[in-house]
Design an enzyme around this catalytic site. Structure first.
Site, PDB file in Angstrom:
ATOM      1  N   GLU A 166      -5.438  -8.276  -1.036  1.00 56.82           N
ATOM      2  CA  GLU A 166      -6.130  -8.109   0.249  1.00 56.82           C
ATOM      3  C   GLU A 166      -7.587  -7.811  -0.019  1.00 56.82           C
ATOM      4  O   GLU A 166      -7.904  -6.950  -0.850  1.00 56.82           O
ATOM      5  CB  GLU A 166      -5.556  -6.927   1.054  1.00 56.82           C
ATOM      6  CG  GLU A 166      -4.229  -7.171   1.691  1.00 56.82           C
ATOM      7  CD  GLU A 166      -3.793  -6.015   2.597  1.00 56.82           C
ATOM      8  OE1 GLU A 166      -4.650  -5.345   3.197  1.00 56.82           O
ATOM      9  OE2 GLU A 166      -2.574  -5.781   2.672  1.00 56.82           O
ATOM     10  N   GLU A 180       0.824  -1.219   0.000  1.00 57.69           N
ATOM     11  CA  GLU A 180       0.000   0.000   0.000  1.00 57.69           C
ATOM     12  C   GLU A 180       0.854   1.263   0.000  1.00 57.69           C
ATOM     13  O   GLU A 180       0.827   2.053   0.953  1.00 57.69           O
ATOM     14  CB  GLU A 180      -0.939   0.003   1.213  1.00 57.69           C
ATOM     15  CG  GLU A 180      -1.923  -1.142   1.172  1.00 57.69           C
ATOM     16  CD  GLU A 180      -3.047  -1.050   2.206  1.00 57.69           C
ATOM     17  OE1 GLU A 180      -4.101  -1.644   1.964  1.00 57.69           O
ATOM     18  OE2 GLU A 180      -2.874  -0.397   3.237  1.00 57.69           O
TER      19      GLU A 180
HETATM   20  C1  BGP Z   1      -4.414  -2.745   4.964  1.00 61.13           C
HETATM   21  C2  BGP Z   1      -3.089  -3.274   5.398  1.00 61.13           C
HETATM   22  C3  BGP Z   1      -3.115  -4.514   6.200  1.00 61.13           C
HETATM   23  C4  BGP Z   1      -4.381  -4.799   6.960  1.00 61.13           C
HETATM   24  C5  BGP Z   1      -5.654  -4.313   6.305  1.00 61.13           C
HETATM   25  C6  BGP Z   1      -6.889  -4.324   7.187  1.00 61.13           C
HETATM   26  O1  BGP Z   1      -4.376  -1.362   4.995  1.00 61.13           O
HETATM   27  O2  BGP Z   1      -2.232  -3.504   4.297  1.00 61.13           O
HETATM   28  O3  BGP Z   1      -1.926  -4.572   6.922  1.00 61.13           O
HETATM   29  O4  BGP Z   1      -4.290  -4.696   8.294  1.00 61.13           O
HETATM   30  O5  BGP Z   1      -5.517  -3.048   5.755  1.00 61.13           O
HETATM   31  O6  BGP Z   1      -6.917  -3.203   8.004  1.00 61.13           O
HETATM   32  P1  BGP Z   1      -7.171  -3.275   9.548  1.00 61.13           P
HETATM   33  O7  BGP Z   1      -6.191  -4.240  10.081  1.00 61.13           O
HETATM   34  O8  BGP Z   1      -6.958  -1.904  10.036  1.00 61.13           O
HETATM   35  O9  BGP Z   1      -8.579  -3.723   9.705  1.00 61.13           O
END
Ligand code: BGP
Length: 476
Positions: A374, A179
């Site tokens: 993701e 990201e």
């Molecule tokens: C993205 C990241 C991850 C992950 C995901 C979910 O931004 O790449 O590392 O954590 O989001 O977000 P969160 O964990 O805040 O729910």
């Protein structure tokens, strides 16, 4: 059949959110280790509160996380049981180079990941490796101020060359930065940036972005020189901005906000800064340290594929009254509540069609293969007395998103390499530091306060996803 026979189904994690073992076997301290749980978390992640070491007043979820450091064999066996073709994970920079740029790498760190990759290979699981997932060595932040400094490019390249040398025979798919656009939203998490009083934040951020982009391009070139079969991609926190209304002002606002995020991928995929970006920087008084050689490197280091995360679309307006109606869960990306969509308990709005929009926009823009690395649903799960965990909400979310992905392949012809759902095993949330916000097919017995046996349990979604993979997405 919609999905190609070699479609890469799997799941994704990041080192700091699952490994734990933060000081085991000579591992050095990293940015993510000092981002605490609780009210200071966002201030540290944004770079407005300086915290470069741990103190007793805070707790730090990354230190133990779900202790995958000791459980990886068991966890990979569970992934294999679901039929994973691919497992996306990140390498902890300081497990390999404790001070960020040590000449001699930490052999124990290399041995750990070699063993982990061999375990994947044992089950024919393709590892997909993120080189830097929200991970800047503290030693480099202390010496250079993180990505504020050009010398980070050399440190990162050295780290890459160690990885390529050590894992060339086990890893084909790589991602340079997780990201990358997160740098503009959570600068410490994304690039180890801590802002000084009176510092021009935009200047610092765009300079750091430039160094990361040059580093990424150099890594792509190096990967191709060293590992002819390697496929190396960039990674975007995606999600289209919708205009709140069809007023041209709202449409323009959404357009500009999208551009701010696509900016990074424009460079990584096309090899040059978009023309508007130069103007925007000029108008904002941003002076970039950018050499002729940098521009050449960017041109030569374009990625093989574009990977991205997608959780929700975003909505924006030019009307300050509407803007006040801030969507809670989208807080990292400034957005307003979209009245047409429902949301998770964390306020993340659910929009499967938005995934199809995103896939099409990215392909129209770059014409490169795409990879969803993701996607998932963060929710509270309840363990029943008999140990079962019923998570129909997660299945519903994923079914709708995979269906949208299928339509993008079948009806729009999008070339999609694979799909790795986020947090395939419960792990620490990046934004909140909670364990309670669970994404997994596999439940981990641990709570926000750090209590629990770390025992792993299969949720209903585990069996559902197993069948999705077994039928190559035919049965959802
Ligand atoms: C993205 C990241 C991850 C992950 C995901 C979910 O931004 O790449 O590392 O954590 O989001 O977000 P969160 O964990 O805040 O729910």
């Amino acid at each position: 059949m919609a999905f190609p026979s070699n479609f890469l189904w799997g799941g994704a994690t990041a080192a700091n959110q699952c490994e734990g073992g933060y000081d085991a076997d000579g591992r050095g301290l990293s940015s993510v280790d000092v981002i605490p749980f609780g009210p200071d978390r966002m201030r540290v992640a944004r770079g407005t509160m300086r915290m470069l070491e741990c103190d007793d007043a805070h707790t730090y979820p990354a230190h133990e996380a779900i202790d995958m450091f000791h459980h990886y064999k068991e966890d990979i066996a569970l992934f294999a049981e679901m039929g994973f073709k691919v497992y996306r994970l990140s390498i902890a920079w300081t497990r390999i180079l404790p001070n960020g740029d040590d000449e001699v790498p930490n052999e124990q760190g290399i041995a750990f990941y070699r063993s982990l990759f061999e375990e994947c290979r044992k089950y024919n699981i393709e590892p997909l490796v993120t080189i830097d997932h929200f991970d800047t060595p503290i030693a480099l932040i202390q010496r250079y101020g993180g990505w504020k400094d050009r010398r980070m490019i050399g440190a990162y390249l050295h780290y890459c060359s160690v990885l390529f040398e050590a894992f060339d025979d086990l890893v084909t798919y790589w991602i340079t930065f997780n990201e990358i656009n997160m740098l503009l939203h959570l600068p410490f998490m994304g690039a180890g940036l801590v802002f000084e009083e009176g510092e021009n934040q935009a200047q610092v951020e765009y300079q750091a972005a430039h160094y990361e982009l040059v580093a990424s391009a150099k890594a792509v070139k190096l990967a191709h020189e060293r590992m002819p079969k390697a496929k190396i991609g960039c990674m975007l926190a995606a999600g289209q901005y919708y205009p709140y209304s069809c007023s041209p002002e709202d449409v323009w606002k959404g357009f500009e906000k999208d551009r701010d995020n696509y900016f990074f991928i424009d460079v990584q995929a096309r090899g040059a800064y978009p023309v508007w970006a130069w103007k925007r920087m000029e108008n904002a008084g941003i002076h970039l340290d950018c050499t002729e050689e940098d521009l050449q490197v960017l041109k030569e280091g374009t990625v093989n594929y574009i990977s991205f995360s997608y959780y929700c679309s975003r909505c924006t307006s030019a009307d300050p009254e509407i803007i006040k109606n801030h969507a809670r869960g989208n807080a990292v990306f400034e957005a307003v509540v979209n009245p047409y969509l429902k949301a998770s308990d964390w306020g993340w709005q659910i929009d499967p069609l938005g995934l199809r929009v995103t896939l099409n926009t990215l392909y129209d823009r770059y014409e490169k293969p795409l990879f969803i690395v993701e996607n998932g649903f963060g929710a509270v799960d309840v363990v029943e007395e008999d140990g079962s965990i019923h998570d129909p909400y997660r299945i519903e979310y994923m079914r709708a998103h995979i269906k949208a992905m299928k339509e993008a392949i079948e009806q729009d012809g999008i070339p999609l390499l694979g799909y790795t759902s986020w947090g395939c095993i419960d792990l620490v949330s990046a934004s909140t530091g909670e364990m309670k916000k669970r994404y997994g097919f596999i439940y981990v017995d641990k709570d926000n306060e750090g209590n629990g046996t770390l025992e792993r349990k299969r949720k209903d979604s585990f069996f559902w996803y197993k069948n999705v993979i077994a039928t190559n997405g035919e049965e959802l």
